[in-house]
Design a protein around this motif. Structure first.
Motif, PDB file in Angstrom:
ATOM      1  N   GLY A 117       0.802  -1.204   0.000  1.00 57.39           N
ATOM      2  CA  GLY A 117       0.000   0.000   0.000  1.00 57.39           C
ATOM      3  C   GLY A 117       0.841   1.263   0.000  1.00 57.39           C
ATOM      4  O   GLY A 117       0.642   2.172  -0.816  1.00 57.39           O
ATOM      5  N   ALA A 118       1.810   1.311   0.914  1.00 61.40           N
ATOM      6  CA  ALA A 118       2.643   2.511   1.010  1.00 61.40           C
ATOM      7  C   ALA A 118       3.306   2.804  -0.330  1.00 61.40           C
ATOM      8  O   ALA A 118       3.377   3.953  -0.777  1.00 61.40           O
ATOM      9  CB  ALA A 118       3.713   2.315   2.082  1.00 61.40           C
TER      10      ALA A 118
ATOM     11  N   PHE B  40      -4.287   7.476   7.538  1.00 61.27           N
ATOM     12  CA  PHE B  40      -3.134   6.575   7.462  1.00 61.27           C
ATOM     13  C   PHE B  40      -2.878   6.254   5.996  1.00 61.27           C
ATOM     14  O   PHE B  40      -3.765   5.775   5.301  1.00 61.27           O
ATOM     15  CB  PHE B  40      -3.367   5.281   8.250  1.00 61.27           C
ATOM     16  N   HIS B  41      -1.665   6.535   5.532  1.00 60.93           N
ATOM     17  CA  HIS B  41      -1.347   6.275   4.129  1.00 60.93           C
ATOM     18  C   HIS B  41      -0.094   5.437   3.934  1.00 60.93           C
ATOM     19  O   HIS B  41       0.293   5.190   2.798  1.00 60.93           O
ATOM     20  CB  HIS B  41      -1.246   7.597   3.360  1.00 60.93           C
TER      21      HIS B  41
ATOM     22  N   GLU C 138      -8.937   8.877   2.598  1.00 63.80           N
ATOM     23  CA  GLU C 138      -9.601   7.581   2.792  1.00 63.80           C
ATOM     24  C   GLU C 138     -11.101   7.842   2.894  1.00 63.80           C
ATOM     25  O   GLU C 138     -11.498   8.885   3.434  1.00 63.80           O
ATOM     26  CB  GLU C 138      -9.164   6.943   4.111  1.00 63.80           C
TER      27      GLU C 138
ATOM     28  N   ASP D 185      -7.493   6.773  -1.396  1.00 64.91           N
ATOM     29  CA  ASP D 185      -6.735   5.636  -0.862  1.00 64.91           C
ATOM     30  C   ASP D 185      -7.733   4.553  -0.465  1.00 64.91           C
ATOM     31  O   ASP D 185      -8.369   4.627   0.584  1.00 64.91           O
ATOM     32  CB  ASP D 185      -5.904   6.115   0.343  1.00 64.91           C
TER      33      ASP D 185
ATOM     34  N   ILE E 115      -6.884   1.386  -0.175  1.00 65.02           N
ATOM     35  CA  ILE E 115      -6.047   0.241   0.186  1.00 65.02           C
ATOM     36  C   ILE E 115      -6.787  -0.675   1.165  1.00 65.02           C
ATOM     37  O   ILE E 115      -6.691  -1.890   1.094  1.00 65.02           O
ATOM     38  CB  ILE E 115      -4.702   0.753   0.742  1.00 65.02           C
ATOM     39  N   GLN E 116      -7.566  -0.067   2.041  1.00 63.40           N
ATOM     40  CA  GLN E 116      -8.336  -0.878   2.997  1.00 63.40           C
ATOM     41  C   GLN E 116      -9.801  -1.020   2.587  1.00 63.40           C
ATOM     42  O   GLN E 116     -10.419  -2.059   2.814  1.00 63.40           O
ATOM     43  CB  GLN E 116      -8.239  -0.243   4.394  1.00 63.40           C
TER      44      GLN E 116
ATOM     45  N   LYS F 145      -3.890  -4.243   0.179  1.00 66.52           N
ATOM     46  CA  LYS F 145      -4.367  -5.266   1.117  1.00 66.52           C
ATOM     47  C   LYS F 145      -5.055  -6.502   0.500  1.00 66.52           C
ATOM     48  O   LYS F 145      -4.422  -7.514   0.313  1.00 66.52           O
ATOM     49  CB  LYS F 145      -5.248  -4.608   2.162  1.00 66.52           C
TER      50      LYS F 145
END
Ligand SMILES: *Cc1c(COP(=O)(O)O)cnc(C)c1O
Length: 410
Positions: free
Chosen positions: A117-118, A149-150, A201, A234, A236-237, A263
């Motif tokens: 993700g990062a 959170f990234h 997010e 983002d 990612i989650q 993820k």
């Protein structure tokens, strides 16, 4: 069925001692379990106890554990070709890029694969800056939200709106600014014609499962259009069906310039993807970005298997249905016990807040009941179960949670 994680467990004793000696102490004291196997929504520890996995490897194990379709795809691809470098074309990479581009609905979408993700958020930041550089009008300012959170690279830790992730590592990259989440007024003045990109997010996961207000997100989108700033979501989650849509952006009716995924995308193999619309994709010219491992045939084949299974077994719809059951059940427990002050989330991304700082106790007691959950701080319990979760598992979870809440000392 009370379980005892570590009694007479020599594997656990040896592994935890060696970990303490040889592994960097970044994870502190881990949950005292050594996981050795998994099947479906269950994990097995080294003492042969079984646990209902309600944290799913932090939203990674979307197909649960040892899923036949994913396992077969990985084994088959491993026998054929694991890696060949990006000097050459490889079939799974191109196929996965095509699938994601089409699923995203972004006009003229192009995809790039990284390994986490990062790494793909870092790539999105580079892509946004490259986009303005090649327009001949460089912009550097990247805006993100407080408590976001990234990731943990220097740039993404700086974008992350929590100083605990970056304060020890100065000097940090320049050009980052944080605005309070869900605060329209501050957002309107922060995003201006110097803003390169806004990264957001749609549900802040790591800071306690906090959904974005749809109106706020639409105003961000509008403000980005007005100022020319690029909008990066983002996911990612929140992506890969987690929230009951393949992308949470569809929930919100957003058309970002870039979406980042990681993820759950390959069901447990390390992967990240950036999907950019035709406009934003022009921010990378030949040689501007790359990756040795990114998009290798093995991980992309796993990604294809995940997408196939999501479709074949209607797992995105299942996330919406079981997510609602879970949230309703927890609300019911909130009414019954008076111990839960808030339940929130989307689909199978759920957090509930306890009205006392007992989240670590609840987590520990649930382990003894054979259930694994996550927590944020000392009041929030977090659930990110596999998307194959069934109604029967929801019932088991709610029963165990009820037992635990009722046994809490008052
Ligand atoms: C987990 C996460 C990241 C970082 O992903 P890594 O694979 O750990 O680098 C970035 N953004 C969000 C929203 C995440 O949940």
């Amino acid at each position: 069925m009370t379980q005892n994680p570590s009694t007479n467990d020599t594997v656990y004793a040896q592994i935890s001692a060696a970990d303490e000696q040889y592994f960097m102490p970044v994870f502190g004291k881990r949950t005292p379990l050594c996981i050795v196997a998994g099947h479906g929504v269950y994990l097995t520890d080294s003492a042969d106890n079984q646990y209902l996995d309600m944290i799913g490897g932090i939203a990674v194990n979307v197909l649960g554990h040892a899923h036949p379709r994913l396992t077969a795809a990985i084994c088959e691809q491993a026998k054929r070709l694991v890696h060949c470098s990006n000097y050459y074309y490889n079939i799974p990479q191109t196929q996965l890029a095509e699938r994601l581009a089409l699923l995203s609905g972004l006009p003229g979408a192009h995809v790039f694969f990284g390994n986490s993700g990062a790494e793909v958020n870092e790539a999105a930041i580079k892509l946004a800056r490259g986009y303005f550089y090649y327009q001949g009008q460089p912009r550097s300012k990247i805006i993100s939200a407080v408590k976001s959170f990234h990731g943990r690279t220097l740039a993404t830790a700086t974008a992350t709106g929590q100083s605990k992730y970056s304060q020890a590592f100065a000097p940090l990259p320049a050009g980052f600014e944080h605005i309070p989440y869900n605060d329209t007024r501050v957002m309107l003045s922060a995003i201006d014609h110097q803003t390169c990109a806004v990264i957001m997010e749609l549900v802040q996961g790591e800071s306690g499962v906090i959904p974005a207000d749809p109106e706020y997100m639409h105003m961000i989108e509008k403000r980005c259009r007005e100022t020319g700033a690029l909008l990066i979501i983002d996911e990612i989650q929140t992506g890969i069906g987690r929230t009951g849509h393949f992308l949470a952006s569809s929930h919100y009716g957003l058309q970002p310039d870039m979406i980042t995924l990681a993820k759950g995308l390959a069901g447990g193999l390390p992967i990240g993807a950036i999907i950019a619309n035709g406009k934003a994709s022009s921010g990378f010219h030949i040689g501007d970005h790359g990756s040795t491992f990114g998009g290798n045939p093995l991980v992309c084949r796993a990604g294809l298997a995940v997408l196939d299974e999501l479709e074949a077994s209607h797992l995105v719809e299942n996330a919406a249905i079981t997510g609602t059951l879970l949230q309703n059940g927890i609300r019911e427990l909130s009414r019954m016990t008076g111990l839960i002050s808030d339940v929130r989330g989307l689909g199978l991304m759920i957090g509930f807040e306890l009205n006392k700082p007992v989240a670590p106790d609840v987590k520990r007691a649930l382990i003894l009941e054979g259930v694994l959950v996550g927590s944020v701080g000392d009041r929030i319990v977090r659930l990110l179960p596999p998307l194959i979760l069934e109604e029967s598992h929801v019932e088991i979870f709610l029963q165990k949670l009820k037992n635990v809440l009722e046994a809490l000392p008052v």
